[in-house]
Each structure stands twice: as C-alpha cells, then as structure tokens.
Design a protein around this motif. Sequence first.
Motif, PDB file in Angstrom:
ATOM      1  N   ILE A   1       0.813  -1.212   0.000  1.00  0.00           N
ATOM      2  CA  ILE A   1       0.000   0.000   0.000  1.00  0.00           C
ATOM      3  C   ILE A   1       0.851   1.270   0.000  1.00  0.00           C
ATOM      4  O   ILE A   1       0.470   2.283  -0.601  1.00  0.00           O
ATOM      5  CB  ILE A   1      -0.989  -0.002   1.191  1.00  0.00           C
ATOM      6  CG1 ILE A   1      -2.001   1.142   1.028  1.00  0.00           C
ATOM      7  CG2 ILE A   1      -0.240   0.073   2.520  1.00  0.00           C
ATOM      8  CD1 ILE A   1      -3.178   1.056   1.961  1.00  0.00           C
ATOM      9  N   ASP A   2       2.018   1.235   0.638  1.00  0.00           N
ATOM     10  CA  ASP A   2       2.874   2.425   0.621  1.00  0.00           C
ATOM     11  C   ASP A   2       3.326   2.742  -0.804  1.00  0.00           C
ATOM     12  O   ASP A   2       3.382   3.911  -1.201  1.00  0.00           O
ATOM     13  CB  ASP A   2       4.104   2.214   1.515  1.00  0.00           C
ATOM     14  CG  ASP A   2       3.749   2.237   2.995  1.00  0.00           C
ATOM     15  OD1 ASP A   2       2.647   2.726   3.323  1.00  0.00           O
ATOM     16  OD2 ASP A   2       4.564   1.776   3.811  1.00  0.00           O
ATOM     17  N   GLU A   3       3.650   1.698  -1.586  1.00  0.00           N
ATOM     18  CA  GLU A   3       4.079   1.913  -2.966  1.00  0.00           C
ATOM     19  C   GLU A   3       2.926   2.420  -3.828  1.00  0.00           C
ATOM     20  O   GLU A   3       3.106   3.298  -4.674  1.00  0.00           O
ATOM     21  CB  GLU A   3       4.638   0.619  -3.548  1.00  0.00           C
ATOM     22  CG  GLU A   3       5.938   0.164  -2.912  1.00  0.00           C
ATOM     23  CD  GLU A   3       6.478  -1.090  -3.554  1.00  0.00           C
ATOM     24  OE1 GLU A   3       5.951  -1.503  -4.619  1.00  0.00           O
ATOM     25  OE2 GLU A   3       7.427  -1.685  -3.000  1.00  0.00           O
TER      26      GLU A   3
ATOM     27  N   ARG B   1      10.587  10.136  -0.370  1.00  0.00           N
ATOM     28  CA  ARG B   1      10.407   8.806   0.220  1.00  0.00           C
ATOM     29  C   ARG B   1       8.950   8.375   0.165  1.00  0.00           C
ATOM     30  O   ARG B   1       8.647   7.201  -0.065  1.00  0.00           O
ATOM     31  CB  ARG B   1      10.915   8.809   1.668  1.00  0.00           C
ATOM     32  CG  ARG B   1      12.444   8.859   1.790  1.00  0.00           C
ATOM     33  CD  ARG B   1      12.903   8.457   3.186  1.00  0.00           C
ATOM     34  NE  ARG B   1      12.425   9.387   4.208  1.00  0.00           N
ATOM     35  CZ  ARG B   1      13.066  10.482   4.576  1.00  0.00           C
ATOM     36  NH1 ARG B   1      14.215  10.807   3.990  1.00  0.00           N
ATOM     37  NH2 ARG B   1      12.577  11.258   5.519  1.00  0.00           N
ATOM     38  N   PHE B   2       8.027   9.319   0.382  1.00  0.00           N
ATOM     39  CA  PHE B   2       6.605   8.997   0.268  1.00  0.00           C
ATOM     40  C   PHE B   2       6.271   8.507  -1.139  1.00  0.00           C
ATOM     41  O   PHE B   2       5.607   7.487  -1.326  1.00  0.00           O
ATOM     42  CB  PHE B   2       5.738  10.218   0.607  1.00  0.00           C
ATOM     43  CG  PHE B   2       5.764  10.603   2.061  1.00  0.00           C
ATOM     44  CD1 PHE B   2       6.066   9.671   3.045  1.00  0.00           C
ATOM     45  CD2 PHE B   2       5.461  11.907   2.452  1.00  0.00           C
ATOM     46  CE1 PHE B   2       6.080  10.025   4.386  1.00  0.00           C
ATOM     47  CE2 PHE B   2       5.473  12.276   3.789  1.00  0.00           C
ATOM     48  CZ  PHE B   2       5.792  11.329   4.755  1.00  0.00           C
ATOM     49  N   GLU B   3       6.747   9.260  -2.145  1.00  0.00           N
ATOM     50  CA  GLU B   3       6.420   8.905  -3.531  1.00  0.00           C
ATOM     51  C   GLU B   3       7.026   7.565  -3.946  1.00  0.00           C
ATOM     52  O   GLU B   3       6.462   6.858  -4.779  1.00  0.00           O
ATOM     53  CB  GLU B   3       6.894  10.005  -4.477  1.00  0.00           C
ATOM     54  CG  GLU B   3       6.049  11.253  -4.460  1.00  0.00           C
ATOM     55  CD  GLU B   3       6.304  12.150  -5.660  1.00  0.00           C
ATOM     56  OE1 GLU B   3       7.176  11.806  -6.493  1.00  0.00           O
ATOM     57  OE2 GLU B   3       5.626  13.196  -5.771  1.00  0.00           O
ATOM     58  N   ASN B   4       8.162   7.223  -3.377  1.00  0.00           N
ATOM     59  CA  ASN B   4       8.821   5.967  -3.728  1.00  0.00           C
ATOM     60  C   ASN B   4       8.384   4.794  -2.856  1.00  0.00           C
ATOM     61  O   ASN B   4       8.918   3.688  -2.992  1.00  0.00           O
ATOM     62  CB  ASN B   4      10.345   6.131  -3.635  1.00  0.00           C
ATOM     63  CG  ASN B   4      10.889   7.044  -4.724  1.00  0.00           C
ATOM     64  OD1 ASN B   4      10.485   6.940  -5.878  1.00  0.00           O
ATOM     65  ND2 ASN B   4      11.793   7.941  -4.361  1.00  0.00           N
TER      66      ASN B   4
ATOM     67  N   SER C   1       8.468   5.220   2.801  1.00  0.00           N
ATOM     68  CA  SER C   1       8.009   5.648   4.130  1.00  0.00           C
ATOM     69  C   SER C   1       6.486   5.679   4.134  1.00  0.00           C
ATOM     70  O   SER C   1       5.848   5.926   3.102  1.00  0.00           O
ATOM     71  CB  SER C   1       8.543   7.040   4.476  1.00  0.00           C
ATOM     72  OG  SER C   1       9.951   7.018   4.621  1.00  0.00           O
ATOM     73  N   THR C   2       5.918   5.421   5.305  1.00  0.00           N
ATOM     74  CA  THR C   2       4.470   5.474   5.461  1.00  0.00           C
ATOM     75  C   THR C   2       4.053   6.884   5.848  1.00  0.00           C
ATOM     76  O   THR C   2       4.603   7.455   6.802  1.00  0.00           O
ATOM     77  CB  THR C   2       4.008   4.481   6.536  1.00  0.00           C
ATOM     78  OG1 THR C   2       4.381   3.162   6.156  1.00  0.00           O
ATOM     79  CG2 THR C   2       2.490   4.545   6.722  1.00  0.00           C
ATOM     80  N   VAL C   3       3.094   7.444   5.140  1.00  0.00           N
ATOM     81  CA  VAL C   3       2.635   8.792   5.422  1.00  0.00           C
ATOM     82  C   VAL C   3       1.391   8.718   6.310  1.00  0.00           C
ATOM     83  O   VAL C   3       0.494   7.903   6.072  1.00  0.00           O
ATOM     84  CB  VAL C   3       2.332   9.552   4.102  1.00  0.00           C
ATOM     85  CG1 VAL C   3       1.327   8.802   3.241  1.00  0.00           C
ATOM     86  CG2 VAL C   3       1.856  10.969   4.382  1.00  0.00           C
ATOM     87  N   SER C   4       1.344   9.549   7.336  1.00  0.00           N
ATOM     88  CA  SER C   4       0.187   9.560   8.236  1.00  0.00           C
ATOM     89  C   SER C   4      -1.020  10.161   7.522  1.00  0.00           C
ATOM     90  O   SER C   4      -0.882  10.917   6.551  1.00  0.00           O
ATOM     91  CB  SER C   4       0.499  10.369   9.491  1.00  0.00           C
ATOM     92  OG  SER C   4       0.670  11.747   9.156  1.00  0.00           O
ATOM     93  N   LEU C   5      -2.204   9.826   8.014  1.00  0.00           N
ATOM     94  CA  LEU C   5      -3.424  10.343   7.383  1.00  0.00           C
ATOM     95  C   LEU C   5      -3.500  11.868   7.413  1.00  0.00           C
ATOM     96  O   LEU C   5      -3.855  12.493   6.402  1.00  0.00           O
ATOM     97  CB  LEU C   5      -4.654   9.726   8.045  1.00  0.00           C
ATOM     98  CG  LEU C   5      -5.013   8.302   7.601  1.00  0.00           C
ATOM     99  CD1 LEU C   5      -6.209   7.788   8.384  1.00  0.00           C
ATOM    100  CD2 LEU C   5      -5.309   8.264   6.106  1.00  0.00           C
ATOM    101  N   PRO C   6      -3.201  12.536   8.553  1.00  0.00           N
ATOM    102  CA  PRO C   6      -3.255  13.997   8.556  1.00  0.00           C
ATOM    103  C   PRO C   6      -2.300  14.615   7.529  1.00  0.00           C
ATOM    104  O   PRO C   6      -2.658  15.576   6.828  1.00  0.00           O
ATOM    105  CB  PRO C   6      -2.859  14.374   9.993  1.00  0.00           C
ATOM    106  CG  PRO C   6      -3.237  13.181  10.800  1.00  0.00           C
ATOM    107  CD  PRO C   6      -2.937  12.011   9.908  1.00  0.00           C
ATOM    108  N   LEU C   7      -1.095  14.046   7.425  1.00  0.00           N
ATOM    109  CA  LEU C   7      -0.131  14.581   6.471  1.00  0.00           C
ATOM    110  C   LEU C   7      -0.558  14.261   5.041  1.00  0.00           C
ATOM    111  O   LEU C   7      -0.422  15.095   4.132  1.00  0.00           O
ATOM    112  CB  LEU C   7       1.257  14.006   6.746  1.00  0.00           C
ATOM    113  CG  LEU C   7       2.386  14.488   5.829  1.00  0.00           C
ATOM    114  CD1 LEU C   7       2.436  16.007   5.764  1.00  0.00           C
ATOM    115  CD2 LEU C   7       3.723  13.930   6.300  1.00  0.00           C
ATOM    116  N   LEU C   8      -1.119  13.064   4.836  1.00  0.00           N
ATOM    117  CA  LEU C   8      -1.586  12.697   3.499  1.00  0.00           C
ATOM    118  C   LEU C   8      -2.719  13.624   3.055  1.00  0.00           C
ATOM    119  O   LEU C   8      -2.779  14.040   1.895  1.00  0.00           O
ATOM    120  CB  LEU C   8      -2.063  11.235   3.500  1.00  0.00           C
ATOM    121  CG  LEU C   8      -2.491  10.652   2.144  1.00  0.00           C
ATOM    122  CD1 LEU C   8      -1.338  10.695   1.143  1.00  0.00           C
ATOM    123  CD2 LEU C   8      -2.981   9.211   2.317  1.00  0.00           C
ATOM    124  N   GLU C   9      -3.594  13.976   3.998  1.00  0.00           N
ATOM    125  CA  GLU C   9      -4.680  14.894   3.674  1.00  0.00           C
ATOM    126  C   GLU C   9      -4.129  16.267   3.286  1.00  0.00           C
ATOM    127  O   GLU C   9      -4.643  16.926   2.373  1.00  0.00           O
ATOM    128  CB  GLU C   9      -5.623  15.014   4.875  1.00  0.00           C
ATOM    129  CG  GLU C   9      -6.868  15.833   4.591  1.00  0.00           C
ATOM    130  CD  GLU C   9      -7.825  15.821   5.766  1.00  0.00           C
ATOM    131  OE1 GLU C   9      -9.046  15.744   5.544  1.00  0.00           O
ATOM    132  OE2 GLU C   9      -7.339  15.885   6.928  1.00  0.00           O
TER     133      GLU C   9
END
Length: 242
Positions: A57-59, A92-95, A98-106
Amino acid sequence: MQSRTGHSILRRFRVGGGGEVPRVKKAVAKRPGASRKVEPSEQRQGAAETVVARAPIDERTGAALRRARLERGLTLSEVASAASISVPMMSRFENGQSTVSLPLLERICAVLGTDLPTLFAEVQETVGDAQLIKAGDQMEVVRTGTKHGHTYRLLSYHKGPRKTFEPFLIEMDRASESYPRFQHPGTEFIYMLSGRMEYRFGDKTFLIEPGDAFTFSGNVLHGPEKLLDHRIRFITIIIYTE
C-alpha cells in the motif's frame, strides 16, 4: 477462431467453482511435457494457477501521489514546501519507502488539489491478476477447425461473464483436405512459429512464414488457404471488443 456464424461450438464445464472453460476431448497418453487433453473429472484445481497481486500500500499510495503531482506539472520541491515537509521526505513517500500519516496525506492531497477518497479510489484500483498454465496442463479443446485436422491448445482460461481474449496454439498439417473459413467479432493476431502457409483474408491472400506477425479484423471472412509445408504451428489470439 470461430465459425462464420460467430458462435463457438465449444461445450463448457466449470473449473474450481469460478468461470467457464471449453469442454475438452477424451484424455490420451502423450509424451512427457506435452499438453494433454483433460476430462472435466480430471481437471485439477491448481492446473491453471491464477493469483491476484497488488503492490504494498505504501508503494501504491506513493505512485498515486507522484501521478497527481506530475499531472499538475509540480516539482517535488513545490509540493514539499506547500505541505511543510522536506523534499527528501516527500521523495520517500512517492517511492513507497516511508508510510505517510493520514493527517499529512490529507495535507498533501490539498496541495495537489485532490482529496483522500479520490486518492484512495486510485490506490484501490492498482490491482491485477496473473495466470500460469504449465506446458503439461494446457488443454486441447474442440473448435470448428478440429474436424479439419486442426489441433487447438488453450493457453489461458478466462474467468468471468465475458471473455476479453482467447489465445491458442494451433497445429495443422497437409492431411487436411479442406480448410474452414472463420468470421467473428473483434481483432485476431497470428504469430507464425514453424512452417509456411498462405492465409486468406477476404479477397486477398498473404504468405505467412516463421517469425511473421499478422493482425486483422475478425469480422472479415478468413482462414488458411494453403499449407506450403507438411506441418505448421502458430499462435493465434482473438481480442474481443465491445
């Protein structure tokens, strides 16, 4: 290939509770490694190994973020700055590293002009299936050309209410006294493996030799016109359209 009426003469049986595949002819002993004819009662659950696979899911999330950024013509630096994160972290998020938190993803979605439901819908769609049929499990099926001495080996079993394509390995020899004509919806692709033949398409004929690839509309009457070698082998794929 199908008959000129556009309807396959294949009878059907079920495999492993999912989808339908053509009924095959009576089983006979063949040399090791060769495809075999299989009765429905003999069909093994694992003969056609189909799996559904998806990336972690991170990818998938990272790939969706990258597509959204590129579609808007934004750089990593621009998105990172607007989302108040570092460029290395955004990378790192795009690749998918790293796992992005929901608040940051929003927050990143807001920068990209999208929202979480839209992003998650794209992430969920990133899935596909794969099927492996070992050489010894490929089934010999009955088709219109069977009575003319053609041998059809089914290379893929489509499961579902509607098939999108049918791939076959076809073998035939000059013992056939006549060659059938076919007509069906969709597009057909032929790749010649061995031997040569003249192939009729409407009012024209084409010489097809080993290594040649021939693509044509299935709704035009077509079929082998003349075998130039004693035995020929080719792969044909019928792609069905809406």
